[in-house]
Design an enzyme around this catalytic site. Structure first.
Site, PDB file in Angstrom:
ATOM      1  N   ASN A 229       0.005  30.245   9.536  1.00  0.00           N
ATOM      2  CA  ASN A 229       0.608  30.391  10.862  1.00  0.00           C
ATOM      3  C   ASN A 229       1.997  31.012  10.726  1.00  0.00           C
ATOM      4  OD1 ASN A 229       2.688  28.192  10.704  1.00  0.00           O
ATOM      5  ND2 ASN A 229       0.835  26.970  10.362  1.00  0.00           N
ATOM      6  N   LYS A 308     -13.049  37.066  -4.814  1.00  0.00           N
ATOM      7  CA  LYS A 308     -12.716  37.713  -3.535  1.00  0.00           C
ATOM      8  C   LYS A 308     -13.987  37.968  -2.719  1.00  0.00           C
ATOM      9  CE  LYS A 308     -10.452  41.777  -1.683  1.00  0.00           C
ATOM     10  NZ  LYS A 308     -10.245  43.179  -1.938  1.00  0.00           N
ATOM     11  N   PRO A 324      -5.861  16.286   6.961  1.00  0.00           N
ATOM     12  CA  PRO A 324      -5.274  14.993   7.332  1.00  0.00           C
ATOM     13  C   PRO A 324      -4.076  15.214   8.251  1.00  0.00           C
ATOM     14  CG  PRO A 324      -4.681  15.579   5.067  1.00  0.00           C
ATOM     15  CD  PRO A 324      -5.695  16.585   5.530  1.00  0.00           C
ATOM     16  N   PHE A 342       7.225  17.149  15.867  1.00  0.00           N
ATOM     17  CA  PHE A 342       7.522  18.353  16.646  1.00  0.00           C
ATOM     18  C   PHE A 342       6.259  18.761  17.384  1.00  0.00           C
ATOM     19  CE2 PHE A 342      11.687  20.287  15.715  1.00  0.00           C
ATOM     20  CZ  PHE A 342      12.168  19.340  14.830  1.00  0.00           C
ATOM     21  N   LYS A 356       1.212  13.455  22.491  1.00  0.00           N
ATOM     22  CA  LYS A 356       1.321  13.379  21.026  1.00  0.00           C
ATOM     23  C   LYS A 356       2.168  12.174  20.605  1.00  0.00           C
ATOM     24  CE  LYS A 356       0.386  18.226  20.294  1.00  0.00           C
ATOM     25  NZ  LYS A 356       0.823  19.572  19.966  1.00  0.00           N
ATOM     26  N   LYS A 360       0.020   9.571  18.308  1.00  0.00           N
ATOM     27  CA  LYS A 360       0.383   9.414  16.897  1.00  0.00           C
ATOM     28  C   LYS A 360       1.261   8.191  16.661  1.00  0.00           C
ATOM     29  CE  LYS A 360       0.087  14.389  16.084  1.00  0.00           C
ATOM     30  NZ  LYS A 360       0.078  15.360  14.989  1.00  0.00           N
TER      31      LYS A 360
HETATM   32  N1  CTP Z   1       1.371  17.363  11.855  1.00  0.00           N
HETATM   33  C1  CTP Z   1       1.089  16.755  10.641  1.00  0.00           C
HETATM   34  N2  CTP Z   1      -0.105  16.946  10.044  1.00  0.00           N
HETATM   35  C2  CTP Z   1      -1.031  17.709  10.612  1.00  0.00           C
HETATM   36  C3  CTP Z   1      -0.779  18.323  11.827  1.00  0.00           C
HETATM   37  C4  CTP Z   1       0.447  18.143  12.417  1.00  0.00           C
HETATM   38  O1  CTP Z   1       1.976  16.066  10.118  1.00  0.00           O
HETATM   39  N3  CTP Z   1      -2.190  17.873  10.001  1.00  0.00           N
HETATM   40  C5  CTP Z   1       2.655  17.125  12.515  1.00  0.00           C
HETATM   41  C6  CTP Z   1       3.534  18.329  12.635  1.00  0.00           C
HETATM   42  O2  CTP Z   1       4.418  18.430  11.540  1.00  0.00           O
HETATM   43  C7  CTP Z   1       4.263  18.083  13.942  1.00  0.00           C
HETATM   44  C8  CTP Z   1       3.235  17.373  14.771  1.00  0.00           C
HETATM   45  O3  CTP Z   1       2.372  16.743  13.852  1.00  0.00           O
HETATM   46  O4  CTP Z   1       5.351  17.223  13.776  1.00  0.00           O
HETATM   47  C9  CTP Z   1       2.458  18.312  15.621  1.00  0.00           C
HETATM   48  O5  CTP Z   1       1.430  17.598  16.201  1.00  0.00           O
HETATM   49  P1  CTP Z   1      -0.020  18.241  16.438  1.00  0.00           P
HETATM   50  O6  CTP Z   1      -0.657  17.457  17.502  1.00  0.00           O
HETATM   51  O7  CTP Z   1      -0.787  18.311  15.200  1.00  0.00           O
HETATM   52  O8  CTP Z   1       0.389  19.633  16.887  1.00  0.00           O
HETATM   53  P2  CTP Z   1      -0.509  20.814  16.841  1.00  0.00           P
HETATM   54  O9  CTP Z   1      -1.030  21.082  15.473  1.00  0.00           O
HETATM   55  O10 CTP Z   1       0.257  21.897  17.484  1.00  0.00           O
HETATM   56  O11 CTP Z   1      -1.684  20.235  17.733  1.00  0.00           O
HETATM   57  P3  CTP Z   1      -2.565  20.976  18.744  1.00  0.00           P
HETATM   58  O12 CTP Z   1      -2.997  22.148  17.974  1.00  0.00           O
HETATM   59  O13 CTP Z   1      -3.628  20.013  19.076  1.00  0.00           O
HETATM   60  O14 CTP Z   1      -1.634  21.248  19.882  1.00  0.00           O
END
Ligand code: CTP
Length: 432
Positions: A229, A308, A324, A342, A356, A360
């Site tokens: 990303n 590859k 996870p 975040f 969130k 969480k």
């Molecule tokens: N996060 C994490 N582990 C993951 C995914 C996210 O620790 N596997 C943490 C990120 O560091 C951030 C937060 O969770 O602090 C973001 O939450 P999340 O719901 O996972 O955000 P997105 O990935 O943007 O979720 P969505 O795509 O559902 O909006």
């Protein structure tokens, strides 16, 4: 000497600051006013740059009588600004831009006249206008004749600046250019640099251990390709640096980013979400605050090819499996640290952030709208921070400044929770 004089001319303070400076990477706006001590400003610029700061100089007309703008331009590496009403200078970097650029303002030397104008909120030259417009920490280093320093008007003005949170550094006591001896000498440049560093150290997280994740993760598909990303890691790195400035012991677990490690931060590099998980679970024990700024990939390719992948005529379908959720795992631990997440959103920022926060079970979430040169890859951001029962909007600013504001907020909520927990435990022990 007025009771508000706080600093001493003590060169013993100068322990290794060139290698460990909190000024490294900081933007320092140096204001110079019309005092004979302005000759020391040249040396000051050199020391600031050696400490790793970027320096821009704003001079008053009086200062230019004592030292040439060209000298300061050569030493700072930037054109020197002095005229509020110069259209060319305003077009290059106007007073508002200079004010936003600065991480701190130091006016050295600061004359009695400048201090008086500052107290009265005057904005009739470039330097006072920048100071008025600037929200960053500010300091003045007075330099004047001892009688001027001891005049009740100056004493009152200096005390007023201090009440408003402007740091007063010095003056030193000694022989003066006019032949007098007493308080009013500008502190030596090395000492000013050391005191300026203190503007960046708050101590609000002194004794705390903070673990921060930052950057993207990369989920390999084959030896040359990955899913990733656009996270640059800038926000997480800025948060780690701000936590150090707040006095914390900081470990930063970073995905693949092109950023240098902030001073005094212990950095662990990882690539995939699962590597990040292992590093976090390794480091989280004994951590007081966990700040998850990383953009962790939610999914990874189920099969990683050893060689590859070759294209073929048809479509390619990738099967992905869940990674996870590191933040949720940390928040779910029996002795969980104070957890901050975040949320980068393209729509319904508040709703998504609140969901969130609940889902969480975390203590705080910092949400931002992605786009309009904000968020991913950008230097600026704006954050809406939520916790159970409260929220704060942190307006658009450079990520370094925003990170400092966020860390202040985290410290406040962390101490609030900590104090409440202590009270609850005391009540639980109370037999009555
Ligand atoms: N996060 C994490 N582990 C993951 C995914 C996210 O620790 N596997 C943490 C990120 O560091 C951030 C937060 O969770 O602090 C973001 O939450 P999340 O719901 O996972 O955000 P997105 O990935 O943007 O979720 P969505 O795509 O559902 O909006």
């Amino acid at each position: 000497m007025p009771a508000c004089v706080v600093m001493s001319d003590n060169t013993d303070l100068l322990v290794n600051y060139f290698t460990m400076s909190y000024l490294s990477g900081k933007n320092i706006l140096l204001g110079i006013t019309g005092s004979i001590a302005a000759y020391k400003s040249a040396e000051l610029v050199r020391h600031l740059r050696e400490a790793g700061a970027s320096v821009r100089v704003v001079m008053t007309a009086g200062a230019a009588e004592f030292i040439t703008p060209l000298t300061l331009q050569a030493l700072s590496g930037h054109p020197v600004s002095s005229d509020l009403l110069d259209p060319a200078a305003e077009a290059a970097m106007g007073h508002i831009e200079l004010a936003r650029w600065a991480d701190a303002v130091l006016v050295a030397p600061a004359t009695a006249n400048f201090i008086a104008r500052r107290v009265h909120g005057r904005g009739d030259d470039l330097l006072t206008a920048v100071c008025l417009a600037c929200e960053a920490p500010q300091a003045v280093a007075p330099a004047m004749n001892q009688s001027m320093w001891e005049d009740p008007a100056t004493t009152h003005n200096v005390a007023t600046l201090q009440e408003r949170g402007i740091r007063v550094i010095g003056p030193a006591v000694g022989s003066q250019a006019c032949g007098d001896s007493g308080p009013g000498r500008l502190l030596e440049p090395e000492v000013l640099v050391r005191h300026l560093e203190n503007l960046f150290t708050t101590g609000i997280l002194a004794g705390c251990r903070v673990l921060v994740t930052a950057g993207p993760t990369r989920e390999p598909l084959d030896p040359v390709r990955y899913l990733g990303n656009r996270s640059s890691g800038k926000m997480g790195f800025a948060v780690a640096a701000a936590a150090v400035e707040a006095g914390a012991e900081v470990t930063l677990i970073a995905g693949p980013v092109a950023l240098s490690t902030p001073q005094r931060v212990k950095r662990i590099d990882v690539v995939t979400a699962r590597e990040m998980q292992v590093a976090v679970l390794d480091g989280v024990k004994g951590t007081d605050i966990f700040i998850a700024a990383a953009a962790v990939a939610d999914y990874r390719p189920r099969d990683v090819s050893g060689c590859k992948l070759k294209k073929s005529a048809g479509k390619l379908t990738l099967e992905l499996e869940r990674n996870p959720d590191i933040l949720a795992m940390v928040a779910g631990r029996e002795k969980a640290p104070f957890t901050v997440g975040f949320a980068a959103e393209t729509e319904s920022v508040e709703l998504n952030a609140q969901q969130k926060l609940q889902a969480k079970s975390i203590d705080m979430i910092a949400a931002n709208q992605v786009g309009e040169n904000l968020g991913f890859e950008a230097d600026d951001n704006a954050l809406q921070v939520f916790w159970d029962g409260g929220s704060v909007q942190l307006e658009r600013a450079r990520k370094t400044r925003l990170a400092r504001q966020l860390v202040e907020l985290v410290a406040e909520r962390y101490h609030h929770k900590h104090d409440n927990d202590t009270v609850i435990k005391l009540h639980a022990k109370d037999p009555a």
